[in-house]
Design an enzyme around this catalytic site. Structure first.
Site, PDB file in Angstrom:
ATOM      1  N   ASP A 114      -0.291 -13.960   6.435  1.00 41.60           N
ATOM      2  CA  ASP A 114      -1.317 -12.947   6.184  1.00 41.60           C
ATOM      3  C   ASP A 114      -2.576 -13.345   6.935  1.00 41.60           C
ATOM      4  O   ASP A 114      -2.830 -14.542   7.130  1.00 41.60           O
ATOM      5  CB  ASP A 114      -1.599 -12.830   4.680  1.00 41.60           C
ATOM      6  N   ASP A 128      -2.671 -13.746  12.364  1.00 45.62           N
ATOM      7  CA  ASP A 128      -2.983 -12.414  12.858  1.00 45.62           C
ATOM      8  C   ASP A 128      -1.844 -12.058  13.810  1.00 45.62           C
ATOM      9  O   ASP A 128      -1.734 -12.639  14.897  1.00 45.62           O
ATOM     10  CB  ASP A 128      -4.328 -12.424  13.585  1.00 45.62           C
ATOM     11  N   TYR A 133      -3.104   5.293  12.781  1.00 47.85           N
ATOM     12  CA  TYR A 133      -2.043   4.814  11.891  1.00 47.85           C
ATOM     13  C   TYR A 133      -0.778   5.649  12.086  1.00 47.85           C
ATOM     14  O   TYR A 133       0.330   5.111  12.215  1.00 47.85           O
ATOM     15  CB  TYR A 133      -2.511   4.880  10.441  1.00 47.85           C
ATOM     16  N   SER A 158       4.369   8.030  -0.844  1.00 47.30           N
ATOM     17  CA  SER A 158       3.166   7.697  -1.617  1.00 47.30           C
ATOM     18  C   SER A 158       3.468   6.543  -2.558  1.00 47.30           C
ATOM     19  O   SER A 158       4.441   6.577  -3.306  1.00 47.30           O
ATOM     20  CB  SER A 158       2.700   8.914  -2.416  1.00 47.30           C
TER      21      SER A 158
END
Length: 258
Positions: free
Chosen positions: A34, A59, A156, A188
């Site tokens: 992370d 990263d 995105y 969702s």
């Protein structure tokens, strides 16, 4: 899957953490990755002992970070059998207002990062296969927005659409070594929603009207699909995206909301 080794990116919270937890339940050893070291270290400490789970700051859009993550995983656990690439960022702006900086920031992580981490891990997997090991698997985290047009999240949406082609082309390229590449496309999710006490009722009705099952998904449900695609149970599936979306993708209208 016992004793197999996995890297999970974006593992500090949400779906990434749920995937790591599921892998650990399956008996795997997991390297959490992370860009947020506090969240990553907290997750690693909560999920198990260092003999089974560790954290490495990474990263995914930085080539050196990716190289160091792969090396750290091999040093710690000896090999990499599974990559679950969940790392992603969002950037909200309508098409006419979107800045070049926000466009680059999102594509850098979501697309370039997906390429760098999957290429790096795939090179390791190919080398292992050529030395007699079993093929590995790669699972990316996509989205229903790889198909839908979400005007408030232009980069995105573009990144997830392009990720579909990265999955396909890498699946075909790696098939001669038996290495499979797939993705899960959530709809969702509970992690995307505001806390229950502060939810706007009208906004929730709009959201649920697009979801035939009438609820948001849970990270553990997505983790179950990732675990399936990472396992031998899906041994003849590659180059595919499995949409775990509560029926949202095939819907061409809206459904009643209670």
């Amino acid at each position: 899957m016992t004793d197999k080794v996995a890297i999970v990116t974006g593992a500090g919270r949400g779906i990434g953490r749920a995937v790591a937890e599921r892998f650990i339940e399956e008996g795997m050893r997991v390297m959490l990755a992370d860009a947020n070291p506090a969240e990553g270290q907290r997750a690693a400490k909560a999920l198990g002992p260092e003999s089974q789970v560790m954290f490495h700051e990474c990263d995914v859009a930085e080539r050196l970070d990716v190289r160091n993550l792969i090396a750290a995983t091999i040093d710690a656990f000896g090999a990499i059998d599974v990559l679950a690439n969940n790392a992603a960022v969002m950037g909200g702006a309508e098409f006419l207002e979107l800045t070049e900086e926000d466009f680059d920031r999102v594509l850098r992580v979501n697309l370039k990062g997906a390429f760098l981490i999957s290429q790096g891990v795939a090179r390791h997997m190919v080398e292992r296969v050529e030395n007699g090991a079993q093929p590995g698997t790669i699972v990316h985290m996509s989205s229903v927005n790889a198909v839908f047009a979400m005007t408030s999240q232009v980069p995105y949406t573009l990144s997830k659409g392009a990720l579909t082609q990265l999955i396909r082309v890498s699946a075909v390229a790696l098939a001669p070594w038996g290495i499979r590449v797939n993705a899960v496309g959530p709809g969702s999710m509970e992690t995307d929603l505001p806390p229950r006490g502060s939810r706007d009722t009208s906004a929730m009705k709009i959201l649920m009207s697009r979801t035939p099952m009438g609820r948001a998904g849970r990270p553990q449900e997505i983790a179950s699909v990732v675990a399936f695609l990472a396992s031998p149970e899906s041994s003849y599936i590659t180059g595919q995206t499995v949409y775990a979306d509560g029926g949202r993708l095939p819907l061409d209208t809206v459904v009643p909301v209670d």
